[in-house]
Enzyme design. Structure first.
Site, PDB file in Angstrom:
ATOM      1  N   LYS A  92      32.096 -33.759 101.979  1.00  0.00           N
ATOM      2  CA  LYS A  92      31.272 -34.272 103.079  1.00  0.00           C
ATOM      3  C   LYS A  92      29.894 -33.645 102.942  1.00  0.00           C
ATOM      4  O   LYS A  92      29.746 -32.583 102.344  1.00  0.00           O
ATOM      5  CB  LYS A  92      31.906 -33.845 104.415  1.00  0.00           C
ATOM      6  CG  LYS A  92      31.487 -34.677 105.596  1.00  0.00           C
ATOM      7  CD  LYS A  92      32.378 -35.864 105.824  1.00  0.00           C
ATOM      8  CE  LYS A  92      31.879 -36.697 106.983  1.00  0.00           C
ATOM      9  NZ  LYS A  92      32.718 -37.872 107.233  1.00  0.00           N
ATOM     10  N   GLY A 192      34.826 -44.547 123.999  1.00  0.00           N
ATOM     11  CA  GLY A 192      33.849 -44.742 122.917  1.00  0.00           C
ATOM     12  C   GLY A 192      34.033 -46.140 122.349  1.00  0.00           C
ATOM     13  O   GLY A 192      34.993 -46.424 121.640  1.00  0.00           O
ATOM     14  N   GLY A 194      31.925 -47.936 120.318  1.00  0.00           N
ATOM     15  CA  GLY A 194      30.912 -48.210 119.290  1.00  0.00           C
ATOM     16  C   GLY A 194      31.473 -49.169 118.260  1.00  0.00           C
ATOM     17  O   GLY A 194      32.264 -50.066 118.595  1.00  0.00           O
ATOM     18  N   HIS A 195      31.112 -48.957 116.998  1.00  0.00           N
ATOM     19  CA  HIS A 195      31.540 -49.865 115.929  1.00  0.00           C
ATOM     20  C   HIS A 195      33.062 -50.003 115.862  1.00  0.00           C
ATOM     21  O   HIS A 195      33.595 -51.098 115.811  1.00  0.00           O
ATOM     22  CB  HIS A 195      31.035 -49.357 114.579  1.00  0.00           C
ATOM     23  CG  HIS A 195      29.556 -49.481 114.432  1.00  0.00           C
ATOM     24  ND1 HIS A 195      28.683 -48.493 114.819  1.00  0.00           N
ATOM     25  CD2 HIS A 195      28.798 -50.500 113.960  1.00  0.00           C
ATOM     26  CE1 HIS A 195      27.454 -48.896 114.585  1.00  0.00           C
ATOM     27  NE2 HIS A 195      27.490 -50.104 114.068  1.00  0.00           N
ATOM     28  N   VAL A 196      33.762 -48.874 115.847  1.00  0.00           N
ATOM     29  CA  VAL A 196      35.222 -48.918 115.719  1.00  0.00           C
ATOM     30  C   VAL A 196      35.855 -49.325 117.053  1.00  0.00           C
ATOM     31  O   VAL A 196      36.720 -50.204 117.104  1.00  0.00           O
ATOM     32  CB  VAL A 196      35.797 -47.553 115.274  1.00  0.00           C
ATOM     33  CG1 VAL A 196      37.305 -47.636 115.116  1.00  0.00           C
ATOM     34  CG2 VAL A 196      35.161 -47.106 113.961  1.00  0.00           C
TER      35      VAL A 196
END
Ligand code: NAD
Length: 366
Positions: A92, A192, A194-196
């Protein structure tokens, strides 16, 4: 940890001590005064293959915080790749800075040069604060990059595959708890969106679940509530809801001593990385509360599966099919956890570690 420039020996001992705690292979500190780049690349383990993991851009309070994050995230990538049957190691990168202010073409390309200097030992992709657009800049400096836009032959946004994998993990958890995997009529909180999170809400509402949505972004709440039949719950009152499934899809560490005192659910199954604030303590606490926890690094592996597919000639159908296997792997882990009376995170880590050890031995032979 604080970085004290005047005492370099202290820095070295602190960093290497932290690396040895979870057996990290290599950590690379990157600096470029011209572009303002300050980054850390962490390579946790390369036994199964090159270390692949996204680059996160975040305004960390200090370098110690950035180091802690990159070490924790890179280790999670090792487990994620191993348990998903991918020939990849864990790595990462973090870039210290505000992505809205400091992200320039030059800074990202300079970062790409650092990635290139590792000769393929680390392969990057996007993460929080970094989009497929920046991957185009990285690609100008190195071939060791995935998560490219579709126009570059890449897989584009991996979130639909991630959400599908989370959905599979959630259904497998339902099977374990209720005896069948139907989510119809189940009360599910998605924290949450968002995208997911949004893609997950789509799957859940299509199946007839009763979905509650929570986010700090009011606009997102309006958008998603308009698109899918779901109920908005503001603030942390969402933790007091009487629900069947809690799905953390925002940030990590939302499963902690305080939240576990409030959460009333049978299953925790979401997309966020590092959901357990303390892996050992809260992994066990969840189990003792009788909650089935689907390990995050297993069920959110769809994004990694997607970028891995990119390395072998991208095919979304193949990536989706591979994400379907998350269902059976989750079921196996939940059964092992129950049979051996160990936290699900421990059962998942044991499977990942076994594969690394076994495949690692194969490499010793020609
Ligand atoms: P995103 O940035 O698109 O969405 C995150 C959402 O969470 C945003 O709408 C944000 O407003 C909301 N949020 C932030 N803090 C919150 C809080 N305290 N309470 C409620 N909502 C809050 O991110 P994403 O791509 O949807 O990823 C979601 C999580 O899943 C992240 O933790 C990410 O690391 C993890 N993940 C994502 C992928 C992927 O393919 N995108 C893959 C694996 C893991």
């Amino acid at each position: 940890m604080s970085i004290v420039i005047e005492k370099p020996t202290e820095i070295a001992s602190t960093v290497i001590n932290q690396m040895s705690l979870f057996n990290h292979e290599q950590v690379v500190f990157c600096n470029d005064n011209e572009t303002g780049l300050k980054a850390i690349i962490a390579i946790h383990n390369t036994i199964l293959g090159p270390a692949l993991g996204g680059t996160r851009m975040w305004m960390y309070n200090n370098e110690g915080e950035a180091l802690k994050d990159v070490l924790r995230l890179s280790r999670g990538m090792t487990y994620k790749a191993a348990i998903s049957g991918l020939n990849l190691g864990g790595g990462k990168a973090v870039i210290i800075g505000d992505s809205k202010i400091h992200k320039t073409e030059a800074l990202i390309r300079r970062f790409g040069k650092f990635v290139n200097s590792l000769g393929g030992k680390y392969i990057t992709a996007e993460d929080v604060g970094i989009s497929t657009k920046e991957m185009e800049y990285v690609k100008m400096e190195t071939d060791y990059v995935t998560g490219l836009p579709e126009s570059y032959g890449g897989g584009g946004d991996p979130s639909p595959v991630t959400a599908y994998g989370v959905y599979m993990g959630m259904k497998a958890s339902a099977h374990q708890v209720y005896g069948n995997d139907s989510l119809s009529g189940k009360k599910i909180l998605v924290q949450g969106i968002g995208h997911v999170g949004e893609n997950l809400v789509k799957h859940l509402t299509e199946e007839g679940a009763i979905v509650y949505i929570n986010d700090i972004n009011q606009e997102r709440l309006k958008e998603v509530a308009n698109l899918y039949k779901s109920e908005v719950v503001l603030g942390d009152a969402c933790l007091d809801l009487d629900i069947d499934i809690y799905s953390p899809c925002a940030l990590g560490a939302t499963i902690n001593t305080a939240s576990l005192e409030r959460l009333k659910c049978a299953i925790i199954s979401g997309a966020a990385n590092n959901q357990l604030e303390d892996e050992n303590l809260h992994g066990r606490m969840v189990m003792e509360k009788g909650i089935v926890y689907a390990p995050d690094f297993l069920i959110n592996a769809g994004g990694l599966i997607n970028v891995y597919s990119e390395m072998h000639g991208y095919n979304r159908e193949r990536a989706m099919n591979q994400a379907t296997h998350i269902y059976n792997t989750t079921l196996d882990i939940l059964k092992t956890s129950k049979a051996q009376n160990i936290p699900t995170i421990e059962a998942a880590k044991a499977i990942a570690e076994k594969r690394i050890a076994e495949v690692g031995k194969l490499k010793l032979t020609y």
